[in-house]
Design a protein around this motif. Structure first.
Motif, PDB file in Angstrom:
ATOM      1  N   ASP A 107       0.829  -1.202   0.000  1.00  0.00           N
ATOM      2  CA  ASP A 107       0.000   0.000   0.000  1.00  0.00           C
ATOM      3  C   ASP A 107       0.868   1.259   0.000  1.00  0.00           C
ATOM      4  OD1 ASP A 107       0.239  -1.495   2.594  1.00  0.00           O
ATOM      5  OD2 ASP A 107      -0.283   0.454   3.435  1.00  0.00           O
ATOM      6  N   GLY A 108       2.032   1.198   0.643  1.00  0.00           N
ATOM      7  CA  GLY A 108       2.911   2.370   0.632  1.00  0.00           C
ATOM      8  C   GLY A 108       3.346   2.705  -0.787  1.00  0.00           C
ATOM      9  N   ASN A 135      -1.805  -4.126   3.346  1.00  0.00           N
ATOM     10  CA  ASN A 135      -1.765  -4.502   4.763  1.00  0.00           C
ATOM     11  C   ASN A 135      -1.946  -3.271   5.645  1.00  0.00           C
ATOM     12  OD1 ASN A 135       0.698  -3.274   4.502  1.00  0.00           O
ATOM     13  ND2 ASN A 135       1.927  -5.006   5.182  1.00  0.00           N
ATOM     14  N   ILE A 137      -0.306  -0.623   6.209  1.00  0.00           N
ATOM     15  CA  ILE A 137       0.818  -0.179   7.040  1.00  0.00           C
ATOM     16  C   ILE A 137       2.107  -0.300   6.213  1.00  0.00           C
ATOM     17  CG2 ILE A 137       1.509  -2.441   7.980  1.00  0.00           C
ATOM     18  CD1 ILE A 137       1.502  -1.130  10.748  1.00  0.00           C
ATOM     19  N   TYR A 138       3.153   0.425   6.609  1.00  0.00           N
ATOM     20  CA  TYR A 138       4.478   0.164   6.046  1.00  0.00           C
ATOM     21  C   TYR A 138       5.070  -0.992   6.845  1.00  0.00           C
ATOM     22  CZ  TYR A 138       4.516   4.827   3.739  1.00  0.00           C
ATOM     23  OH  TYR A 138       4.247   5.922   2.969  1.00  0.00           O
ATOM     24  N   GLY A 139       4.914  -2.194   6.356  1.00  0.00           N
ATOM     25  CA  GLY A 139       5.368  -3.356   7.104  1.00  0.00           C
ATOM     26  C   GLY A 139       6.879  -3.469   7.108  1.00  0.00           C
TER      27      GLY A 139
END
Ligand SMILES: Cc1ncc(C[n+]2csc(CCOP(=O)(O)OP(=O)(O)O)c2C)c(N)n1
Ligand code: SF4
Ligand SMILES: [Mg+2]
Lengths: 305, 390
Positions: A107-108, A135, A137-139
């Motif tokens: 998503d980022g 997800n 978030i920046y995983g």
């Protein structure tokens, strides 16, 4: 000749897009999504090249000299997946070769840093499939907010819970009038597989948004992953639908309006008192109502009518 | 072949296009393009060229222009682009990737001042900022040299002993927009010079590899060392590409350095790009008057031609280096590199830096005369001298 390619550790076939033994966290939605993608390609007698920006999806490959990817894969800069894929697809088409060119991006890389690149590729209707595993978030960098992070979620950069809403990336992509945009949930595998088949059968820019459980970022139990994204669909937090050419809509799964608290309470990124339950439900119903209007007023008509 | 009066930009656009077209029998060509003054005409030229197997992709930014070229190159096509100034700055992340992926992409750069302030005129700071990247860099002084060097750059970059991208730079307006008689080689001749591209590590379904994943330090460091080794082979391969160029086109495209009068020169002026043109005339005049003065034009900046430079300054006592660029807190970039090349070899040599014509100022013959007088008179080096624009 430069030695910069990772080599698959054991011989693999095209059915094996994601090979056993990757480095994802337990319960990561990506593994399921990539496996389904590999199967759908094999069933369609198709194959692919992957362009993956900086994100957990490239970490999935593992470390040189091995790779978990059984198809040609290139790591791109964070913002560039759609443009690199456009270059690859251009040469594939000039040479009349087979195989999808697929971006597999977080998503980022999609909602944030890569949105200009993605928007431009969509506007040019590049012949690529862009899959965003969201997800929220920046995983890869340890769990910071993105513009896909839902309101109320705690991340390392929204320590008190995020106050803004999630960006509506589907509306943005549909507004580009690309041939196909659809949402995916690993809790609805048949719907997931059918949408992949649809995407493979069309050319031009195809955008797929997959809700991707992330136990590490969501602070949830790995075993709960599929159940969580099922609850998201059931409670109207994540809707399953398709959009053709930005002009025709179809809803695939009706939510049963399960209490979203079921979803929130199993993830420690959400805290009591930081979720405005009423506002959340209102927003979900609003969003779904708009989709219903679109699907009613501008329905997707199959060939059968 | 035709001889036409064209601009530097036209020459560059022509060279990129015929080079791309020359790969039509193989995997074709592609490039991402994005406009910026003063290089816009190059990408406009490419966009209107009647290719047989190519797609020019008009993207939304320089970052994506290089990304598209990277994708095309990874798929085995001949890829190129052009940019300038802030466009290069915006592209930097992917310029770096093209180098570390060992992709033989050719980029024409029109050297323009990096802003702010807003200034569209000649300054080499935009491409010299890329000096630590794995790119071969050439600086050209004329339209013909731009055209010839661009063609040569493809052959050099694509050689399997090299596999590095190459940059061909020219000065904003002074070269990019000045029309001059230029030999435009025809397509069949270019086809003879540029073999079809065969990228050994291109993406292939038959042999799936992952490019750019995690690599542990030992191996990652050895990849850097491979780049150093490839850079070390540039001199040799460049010489071959130059000889082949003369064979095919009957014209010398030039080498890493060009010298005039250095066989006996006591004073050597070092310059690059269009400043070299001005210096050359003055050196010629002074030599006719019996002065032992010479010119070294540095054409290839990466890899830096240390050996050739030391050789060219063998008889020199004093060297003046003219830089149309400035590395903040240090001085001219060509000067720094030259100093390093002489270090430990020629500690007797007086090496003085002159900062000239930055941000597009004219470097006039009078200014060059002033510099020569200064270097002749001086007995010691000082900090770089800022030459006021007249
Ligand atoms: C230009 C640039 N800025 C920052 C980073 C650092 N970075 C790498 S991955 C990442 C976050 C990725 O988030 P997302 O796209 O959501 O993928 P995920 O990690 O969640 O799988 C960041 C910030 C980078 N690689 N490149
Ligand atoms: S951090 Fe999340 S997205 Fe990344 S590998 Fe782990 S579970 Fe998957
Ligand atoms: Mg993410």
């Amino acid at each position: 000749m430069p030695t910069l390619e990772g080599v698959p550790p054991i011989p693999c076939t095209e059915e094996c897009l994601l090979r056993p033994g990757n480095t994802n966290c337990g319960g990561c939605g990506m593994g399921v999504g990539l496996t389904m993608l590999g199967r759908a390609l094999a069933e369609a007698g198709d194959t692919c090249t992957l362009a993956i920006p900086a994100c957990c999806g490239i970490v999935t490959a593992g470390a040189f000299p091995t790779t978990s990817y059984g198809v040609p894969t290139v790591a791109t800069t964070f913002a560039s997946a759609a443009a690199v894929a456009a270059g690859i697809a251009t040469i594939r088409d000039l040479n009349e070769e087979r195989g999808q060119v697929i971006c597999w991006a977080g998503d980022g890389g999609t909602y944030d840093i890569g949105i200009a690149t993605l928007s431009a590729a969509a506007e040019r209707n590049e012949n690529i499939i862009y899959i965003c595993y969201d997800n929220e978030i920046y995983g890869n960098t340890g769990g910071q907010r993105s513009s896909a992070t839902p309101p109320g979620a705690r991340t390392t950069t929204t320590p008190g819970g995020k106050s803004e809403d999630k960006k509506d990336i589907m509306a943005i992509m549909a507004a580009h009038q690309i041939p196909y945009a659809a949402t995916l949930s690993i809790a609805h595998p048949e719907d997931f597989a059918r949408k992949l088949r649809t995407a493979f059968s069309i050319s031009g820019t195809r955008f797929l948004l997959m809700h991707s459980p992330c136990p590490t970022g969501w602070k949830s139990e790995p075993a709960d992953s599929v159940e969580l994204v099922r609850l998201a669909v059931a409670s109207g937090l994540f809707s399953l639908y398709e959009v053709w050419n930005g002009r025709a809509w179809r809803i695939n799964v009706e939510p049963d309006w399960t209490d979203p608290m079921e979803y929130f309470k199993r993830q420690r990124r959400f805290r009591d008192g930081e979720i405005d339950l009423q506002a959340t439900e209102r927003a979900s119903r609003d969003r779904f109502q708009r989709l219903e209007v679109l699907a009613r007023e501008f329905p997707y008509k199959t060939k059968e009518g | 072949m035709s001889i036409e009066v064209v601009s530097g930009n036209h020459a560059a656009g022509y060279a990129l296009s015929v080079a791309g077209e020359a790969n039509r029998g193989a995997r074709g060509a592609s490039c991402g393009i994005y406009p910026i003054t003063p290089q816009t005409e190059i990408v406009e030229y490419v966009a209107s060229f009647p290719f047989h197997k190519s797609r020019v992709v008009p993207v939304e930014s320089e970052h994506s222009a290089m990304a598209v070229s990277i994708g095309a190159s990874l798929a085995g096509a001949r890829a190129f682009t052009a940019s300038s100034s802030n466009g290069i700055a915006y592209m930097v992340e992917n310029i770096m990737v093209a180098g570390y992926y060992r992709l033989p992409i050719v980029m024409v750069a029109v050297n323009r001042t990096l802003g702010p302030p807003w200034n569209i005129w000649a300054d080499q700071g935009d491409t010299l900022m890329l000096r630590d990247f794995p790119w071969i860099q050439f600086y050209c002084e004329s339209n013909q040299e731009v055209l010839d060097t661009t063609l040569l750059a493809f052959r050099l970059a694509e050689d399997h002993r090299i596999l590095l991208p190459a940059l061909v730079a020219m000065d904003a307006f002074i070269v990019s927009h000045t029309q001059a008689e230029t030999v435009l080689p025809d397509q069949p001749t270019v086809d003879r010079y540029l073999p079809e591209l065969d990228l050994p590590h291109r993406l292939r379904h038959e042999d799936p590899k992952t490019l750019g994943g995690l690599v542990w330090p030992e191996v990652a460091m050895s990849l850097r060392q491979e780049i150093d080794e490839a850079m070390g082979r540039v001199d040799e391969v460049l010489a071959e590409c130059r000889t082949a160029f003369v064979d095919v086109f009957d014209r010398d495209p030039g080498g890493a350095v060009e010298t005039l009068g250095t066989e006996d020169a006591e004073i050597v002026i070092i310059a690059s790009s269009s400043i070299a043109t001005t210096v050359r005339e003055i050196v010629k005049q002074r030599r006719r008057a019996g002065e032992k003065i010479g010119l070294v034009k540095i054409k290839m900046f990466r890899p830096f031609p240390e050996q050739a430079l030391r050789e060219a300054c063998r008889t020199a006592r004093k060297v003046a280096i003219l830089d149309r660029n400035y590395a903040a807190g240090v001085g001219g970039v060509f000067w720094q590199e030259t100093k390093a090349a002489f270090q430990g070899h020629r500690d007797d040599l007086l090496v003085q830096n002159y900062l000239t014509g930055l941000c597009g100022g004219d470097v006039t013959p009078a200014m060059v005369e002033e510099i020569i007088a200064d270097v002749i008179a001086r007995s010691a080096e000082t900090k770089p001298v800022w030459m006021a624009t007249q």
